[in-house]
Design an enzyme around this catalytic site. Structure first.
Site, mmCIF file in Angstrom:
data_model
loop_
_atom_site.group_PDB
_atom_site.id
_atom_site.type_symbol
_atom_site.label_atom_id
_atom_site.label_comp_id
_atom_site.label_asym_id
_atom_site.label_seq_id
_atom_site.Cartn_x
_atom_site.Cartn_y
_atom_site.Cartn_z
ATOM 1 N N TYR A 247 17.746 55.320 51.566
ATOM 2 C CA TYR A 247 17.951 56.433 52.492
ATOM 3 C C TYR A 247 18.930 57.485 51.966
ATOM 4 C CZ TYR A 247 15.245 54.294 56.238
ATOM 5 O OH TYR A 247 14.212 53.787 57.008
ATOM 6 N N HIS B 251 20.243 62.975 49.588
ATOM 7 C CA HIS B 251 21.121 64.131 49.407
ATOM 8 C C HIS B 251 20.458 65.237 48.601
ATOM 9 C CE1 HIS B 251 24.314 60.783 49.798
ATOM 10 N NE2 HIS B 251 24.130 61.344 50.967
ATOM 11 N N TYR C 92 19.188 48.649 64.240
ATOM 12 C CA TYR C 92 18.074 49.075 65.079
ATOM 13 C C TYR C 92 18.083 50.589 65.269
ATOM 14 C CZ TYR C 92 18.042 44.104 66.024
ATOM 15 O OH TYR C 92 18.002 42.742 65.859
#
Length: 696
Positions: free
Chosen positions: A419, A422, A274
């Site tokens: 996600y 980099h 979450y």
């Protein structure tokens, strides 16, 4: 000579009169007893009533985009057809019960009109409020109550949809129980129905079930990094959209909130699923209490839990300090206002003890802080990703329509790869990370643990005081090279490079704003097309590739099919860079063999906003919407009843700043900095916090 006799004019034949009122339609129904005719008449009645409700205002204008060519019905024809189907379903019209419709037209006209009006009102009010002061329900009940048994079919048809509507008024299953308005420390009970979903320590989920054949000739992870991901020495592609590193600092906090792979079990996620600022508050009750003062609901000054943020660029820790300060600002404000004495304790008060006061203040402040975090994500972060300017009134708001999250949220292995941003790291922060990683590797080699690297053993960073963690081994050298803090400062809390804690444990306002300002001024890098990732992150990227393989993550084209996107069928479809296309062909042989991890990093980029690679950009928005709408706390508990009136308005942001809260945080939480100083953000800069300032 007489001409031809004139042809007598034919008298115009009388044309059938089109019905122009509801009464006309009702009269027609008395004669049109076939099902299709009944439907046509009911459809026309409904359309007429709908037009009355939706008639445009005088002199009003509308911007209408005409329907595109389609073999299926469009425009008003589609609307009427859909209404006809709704009426048919509402009245249960079929070849057997058309007799019930005939019952309607045998009633007095005023009763016919009321019954038809009630049916139409129910249909038109399905997604809009019903004005019960029309007394339609009461009138219908009176009509039905005076009918004899010969009208039983009619009674059934009219009442059953009402009973179904009453039943649907109360949603099932029950998702919001009294007493569950605050977040648990470990993320459990976000879904009261399935309390373990998204809890810290749960396994990752799998989003994509792939039936593709296994690639039995996978290239080595190092070859993938060297040939597809590694940024060449001396090369830096500045972000073409002007995005700065401040956005990446927030992205890093979000990523650490959601993903924390257990080094001993790559299937296990040590944090919650979450957007709950768990990097600030910790992952269980013990973590949480370690950063709390345990009185007045306060956190220790400028403290946070997740040590992983220390070895990120300094602006990341600086940003988490903003939310730490915001928590304490909120807690103090709540006690100062003390709405309806909800935070008072003692005989006859709502709370019994000072400990209860501390807990209630802490949990309420955490809830409001979480609302502020969600505001920043929606009004600044998502806005920037999709390319909408911060001063626009438009916002892609996942909460614009109500959500009833039953199942909670659980992050997946596929979105763990999504996600990995980099490649976006700016030039200055990349150089700094190179020094940090060199120091870290030297420490690992000195302790003969060179195979144990933060890319693989991140769980060791947050071990308790009884265990020596990677962070503890690193801290001495890290402080010597980057922090230069005294032992007394280090004892007061986690360090930030080039920032210093005072005697009360807090950092100087100027230090925090300086590291944030550095990120604000620093351009990010282009993200997609491959060969953009700093060389210093080789071990981190290889760890990610290995984790994806261990968990049998789907291939890149499998993931695009999952998102209902077209597959990439040639290597030229992937990257604009010829060298990347050739490397993909050499390493994988066929586009369907390209791994998800590699494909995400080398794909061509969108042309607006954050310019994410196409698949990554599409997936990020899907994930953001699900993260927010699947969270019971965010969708059901951010109310004035739980937050207080002041707290609720605070989370809504500043109306003068397009309802953004981020500018307020950066303006109000640093009272030691003069608004005109170099460290402070100007009013103009606060409008575009995630874009590099324009050169004057």
């Amino acid at each position: 000579m007489l001409g031809p006799s004139p042809v007598p004019k034919q008298q115009p034949q009388p044309q059938p009169q089109e019905p122009n009122s509801v009464k006309d339609y009702l009269n027609m129904i008395k004669h049109d007893m076939e099902e299709e005719d009944l439907l046509k008449s009911f459809k026309a009645i409904t359309n007429q009533m709908q037009q009355k409700k939706q008639a445009p205002k005088a002199n009003g204008t509308r911007s209408v985009v005409a329907p595109s060519p389609s073999s299926a019905p469009t425009g008003s024809k589609w609307t009427l057809d859909a209404l006809a189907e709704n009426i048919k379903a509402a009245l249960h019209i079929n070849s057997v019960n058309t007799g019930a419709i005939k019952d309607i037209v045998s009633l007095p006209f005023k009763d016919q009109f009321v019954l038809l009006g009630a049916i139409t009102e129910r249909l038109l009010s399905k997604n809009a409020p019903t004005n019960d002061r029309n007394n339609t329900f009461e009138t219908v009940m009176n009509i039905l109550g005076n009918l004899g048994p010969e009208y039983s079919d009619l009674v059934y048809i009219v009442t059953q949809p009402l009973i179904a509507a009453f039943y649907d008024d109360i949603h099932k299953p029950y998702i919001n129980y009294v007493g569950n308005q605050f977040r648990t420390a470990d993320g459990s009970y976000n879904s009261v129905v399935f309390p373990g979903v998204g809890k810290a320590g749960s396994n990752y989920t799998r989003s994509v079930t792939s039936t593709s054949n296994n690639n039995t000739n996978l290239p080595s992870p190092k070859d993938v990094f060297d040939k597809l991901l590694k940024r060449p020495d001396g090369v830096f592609e500045e972000h073409k959209g002007g995005i700065n590193m401040m956005l990446l600092y927030l992205a890093i906090i979000i990523t650490h909130d959601l993903f924390y792979t257990d080094s001993s079990d790559p299937m296990r996620n040590l944090t919650t699923s979450y957007l709950d600022l768990s990097s600030l508050y910790g992952y269980n009750r013990a973590d949480q209490e370690s950063v709390r003062q345990m009185e007045y609901g306060l956190l220790k000054p400028d403290q946070w839990f997740d040590k992983r943020l220390v070895i990120q660029p300094a602006g990341v820790a600086g940003l988490i300090v903003v939310f730490s300060r915001n928590h304490n600002y909120i807690a103090k404000k709540l006690l100062e206002i003390n709405e309806n004495e909800r935070f008072s304790y003692g005989p006859g008060k709502r709370l019994r003890t000072k400990e209860e006061q501390d807990e209630r203040l802490f949990q309420t402040a955490r809830l409001i802080n979480n609302g502020c975090y969600a505001n920043v994500i929606i009004h600044d972060y998502i806005r920037t990703i999709i390319g909408t300017s911060a001063d626009s009134d438009f916002v892609l708001d996942p909460f614009a329509t109500p959500s009833d999250p039953i199942y909670g949220n659980a992050v997946s292995i596929e979105f763990n790869a999504i996600y990995r941003w980099h490649a976006a790291i700016g030039k200055e922060d990349s150089e700094w990370l190179t020094q940090v990683m060199d120091l870290l590797m030297a420490k690992m080699q000195a302790s003969r643990q060179e195979e144990r690297h933060p890319g693989l053993d991140r769980s060791l960073i947050n071990k308790g005081a009884q265990n020596v963690s990677i962070f503890d081994q690193l801290l001495e050298g890290f402080n010597e090279y980057f922090v230069k803090a005294s032992p007394e400062e280090l004892a007061r809390g986690l360090p930030i490079a080039s920032a210093h804690r005072g005697e009360d444990g807090s950092f100087a306002d100027t230090d925090i704003l300086r590291v944030l300002k550095n990120g604000y001024k620093q351009p990010a890098s282009e993200i997609g097309n491959g060969r953009n990732t700093p060389a210093a992150l080789e071990h981190v990227e290889i760890a990610g590739i290995n984790q994806a393989r261990i968990l049998d993550t789907c291939y890149f084209n499998d993931f695009r099919r999952f998102l209902k996107l077209t597959t990439l069928d040639t290597f030229e479809d992937f990257s604009e860079k010829k060298e990347v296309q050739d490397a993909l062909r050499e390493l994988y042989g066929h586009p369907d063999n390209v791994e998800l991890y590699a494909g995400l990093m080398v794909e061509r980029t969108k042309q607006t906003g954050l310019r994410l690679p196409y698949t990554m950009g599409r997936a990020i928005l899907s994930d953001a919407v699900n993260l927010l709408r699947n969270d019971r706390i965010l969708t059901k508990e951010l109310t004035p009843a739980n937050l207080t009136n002041w707290g609720y308005q605070y989370t809504r942001g500043d109306p003068k700043s397009n309802n953004r809260i981020f500018p307020t945080l950066l303006s109000n939480l640093f009272p030691g900095v003069h608004p005109d100083s170099d460290e402070a953000f100007t009013a103009e800069q606060l409008k575009t916090l995630f874009n590099v300032p324009k050169k004057s």
